[in-house]
Design a protein around this motif. Sequence first.
Motif, PDB file in Angstrom:
ATOM      1  N   MET A   1      17.962  -2.664  45.117  1.00  0.00           N
ATOM      2  CA  MET A   1      18.761  -1.577  44.543  1.00  0.00           C
ATOM      3  C   MET A   1      18.415  -0.264  45.235  1.00  0.00           C
ATOM      4  N   ARG A   2      19.425   0.511  45.544  1.00  0.00           N
ATOM      5  CA  ARG A   2      19.247   1.867  46.059  1.00  0.00           C
ATOM      6  C   ARG A   2      19.393   2.821  44.892  1.00  0.00           C
ATOM      7  N   LEU A   3      18.279   3.452  44.508  1.00  0.00           N
ATOM      8  CA  LEU A   3      18.254   4.303  43.328  1.00  0.00           C
ATOM      9  C   LEU A   3      18.098   5.760  43.722  1.00  0.00           C
ATOM     10  N   LEU A   4      18.923   6.615  43.141  1.00  0.00           N
ATOM     11  CA  LEU A   4      18.778   8.058  43.280  1.00  0.00           C
ATOM     12  C   LEU A   4      18.224   8.601  41.974  1.00  0.00           C
ATOM     13  N   LEU A   5      17.123   9.336  42.064  1.00  0.00           N
ATOM     14  CA  LEU A   5      16.536   9.994  40.910  1.00  0.00           C
ATOM     15  C   LEU A   5      16.776  11.489  41.022  1.00  0.00           C
ATOM     16  N   LEU A   6      17.285  12.079  39.962  1.00  0.00           N
ATOM     17  CA  LEU A   6      17.420  13.531  39.912  1.00  0.00           C
ATOM     18  C   LEU A   6      16.204  14.038  39.149  1.00  0.00           C
ATOM     19  N   GLY A   7      15.178  14.419  39.879  1.00  0.00           N
ATOM     20  CA  GLY A   7      13.860  14.727  39.320  1.00  0.00           C
ATOM     21  C   GLY A   7      12.847  13.802  39.977  1.00  0.00           C
ATOM     22  N   GLY A   8      12.051  13.140  39.138  1.00  0.00           N
ATOM     23  CA  GLY A   8      11.187  12.087  39.649  1.00  0.00           C
ATOM     24  C   GLY A   8       9.740  12.438  39.890  1.00  0.00           C
ATOM     25  N   THR A   9       9.284  13.630  39.446  1.00  0.00           N
ATOM     26  CA  THR A   9       7.874  13.982  39.659  1.00  0.00           C
ATOM     27  C   THR A   9       7.127  14.204  38.350  1.00  0.00           C
ATOM     28  N   LYS A  10       7.820  14.349  37.237  1.00  0.00           N
ATOM     29  CA  LYS A  10       7.171  14.640  35.961  1.00  0.00           C
ATOM     30  C   LYS A  10       7.487  13.560  34.931  1.00  0.00           C
ATOM     31  N   PHE A  11       6.550  13.317  34.049  1.00  0.00           N
ATOM     32  CA  PHE A  11       6.622  12.456  32.877  1.00  0.00           C
ATOM     33  C   PHE A  11       7.609  11.300  33.019  1.00  0.00           C
ATOM     34  N   VAL A  12       8.787  11.374  32.350  1.00  0.00           N
ATOM     35  CA  VAL A  12       9.718  10.248  32.355  1.00  0.00           C
ATOM     36  C   VAL A  12      10.247   9.981  33.759  1.00  0.00           C
ATOM     37  N   GLY A  13      10.621  11.023  34.485  1.00  0.00           N
ATOM     38  CA  GLY A  13      11.127  10.827  35.837  1.00  0.00           C
ATOM     39  C   GLY A  13      10.102  10.151  36.730  1.00  0.00           C
ATOM     40  N   ARG A  14       8.843  10.531  36.572  1.00  0.00           N
ATOM     41  CA  ARG A  14       7.793   9.908  37.375  1.00  0.00           C
ATOM     42  C   ARG A  14       7.614   8.440  36.994  1.00  0.00           C
ATOM     43  N   ALA A  15       7.666   8.155  35.692  1.00  0.00           N
ATOM     44  CA  ALA A  15       7.545   6.767  35.241  1.00  0.00           C
ATOM     45  C   ALA A  15       8.688   5.923  35.796  1.00  0.00           C
ATOM     46  N   VAL A  16       9.901   6.479  35.833  1.00  0.00           N
ATOM     47  CA  VAL A  16      11.046   5.758  36.397  1.00  0.00           C
ATOM     48  C   VAL A  16      10.819   5.512  37.891  1.00  0.00           C
ATOM     49  N   ALA A  17      10.350   6.543  38.600  1.00  0.00           N
ATOM     50  CA  ALA A  17      10.108   6.402  40.036  1.00  0.00           C
ATOM     51  C   ALA A  17       9.078   5.311  40.319  1.00  0.00           C
ATOM     52  N   GLU A  18       7.981   5.320  39.587  1.00  0.00           N
ATOM     53  CA  GLU A  18       6.927   4.342  39.817  1.00  0.00           C
ATOM     54  C   GLU A  18       7.399   2.928  39.490  1.00  0.00           C
ATOM     55  N   GLU A  19       8.156   2.792  38.408  1.00  0.00           N
ATOM     56  CA  GLU A  19       8.683   1.470  38.035  1.00  0.00           C
ATOM     57  C   GLU A  19       9.654   0.962  39.090  1.00  0.00           C
ATOM     58  N   ALA A  20      10.509   1.829  39.594  1.00  0.00           N
ATOM     59  CA  ALA A  20      11.483   1.415  40.608  1.00  0.00           C
ATOM     60  C   ALA A  20      10.789   1.017  41.910  1.00  0.00           C
ATOM     61  N   VAL A  21       9.776   1.779  42.312  1.00  0.00           N
ATOM     62  CA  VAL A  21       9.025   1.437  43.526  1.00  0.00           C
ATOM     63  C   VAL A  21       8.323   0.096  43.344  1.00  0.00           C
ATOM     64  N   ALA A  22       7.757  -0.129  42.145  1.00  0.00           N
ATOM     65  CA  ALA A  22       7.086  -1.399  41.877  1.00  0.00           C
ATOM     66  C   ALA A  22       8.047  -2.578  41.968  1.00  0.00           C
TER      67      ALA A  22
END
Length: 328
Positions: A1-22
Amino acid sequence: MRLLLLGGTKFVGRAVAEEAVARRWEVTALNRGTQPAPEGVRVLLGDRTAEDGLAALGTGEWDAVVDTWSWAPAAVRASARRLNGRVGHYAYVSSRSVYDYPLRPGADETAPVVPAAPDLTGEVPYAEAKRGAELALEEEFGGSALLVRAGLILGPYEDIGRLPWWLNRIARGGPVLAPGPRDLPLQYIDGRDLAAWTLDAVAARLGGPYNVVSPAGHTTMGGLLEACVRATGSDAELRWTDPERILAAGVQPWTELPVWLAPGELYDYLHGCSVARAVAAGLRCRPVAETVEDTWAWLRSIGGDAPQRADRPSVGLDPAREAELLES
């Protein structure tokens, strides 16, 4: 999946980023670059409050976008218009605050919502901002946009300070004012469970609103604070105190005593919703002990002081007030 995150460095956005990378997804994040993104995330610089702040999104296509914006909804409207036709699915981390107050216990996604508009700018109250963003997405994507109506969010990277405050207070030890009743059921969501469910829902192309928070009674006030005692290994003594006595002393629920609300209309609003739709779509919530232990480990790794969002007031009970209540 190609995911675009609007944000991605704090709290929920960071958790989403880490989960997607995993998950080995290809992750791109648009943000201001003021904080480092998780390893494996490609960063595009942009400020959604600035004129042409989405210029970095002028080209490119993605299978999905996850948006965690919490301010004026006009920014979500602009990103939805810029990305419509170039993203397969749009998910927005909204809030249960969009529901009109009060709510009956057990209310689901069909409950009345606050009035709002998708083009609001400037200072917009939180509930209207989140609902306005939902309307912006409905305007662009109809019912296909995923509206993740999160409740109370706890866990590592928390930048509101609720669970970190309790952990640090209990770590100091001694008598601790514990707001009762001890068996008061709580609803919350670990930010990592929120991220995992959101990405599962994105992959399944789910649309429409979902209340995403633990089932009522996933833990209790006693379960939460006792987990904090165990995680910190302190000698804290939880002194359970009746809600009536706490309120009579003028202590503010939710802010001075984070997470806690006395039984009543506001408690029903924040700790009594139906999550049947999200559970049917695969929502799973980890034990409270895991959330508490991992948050404590994260706090210690950063020196004990949690980051604080500038747009939210600090939380916690003044030590002198606590001592006075414990002695009275």
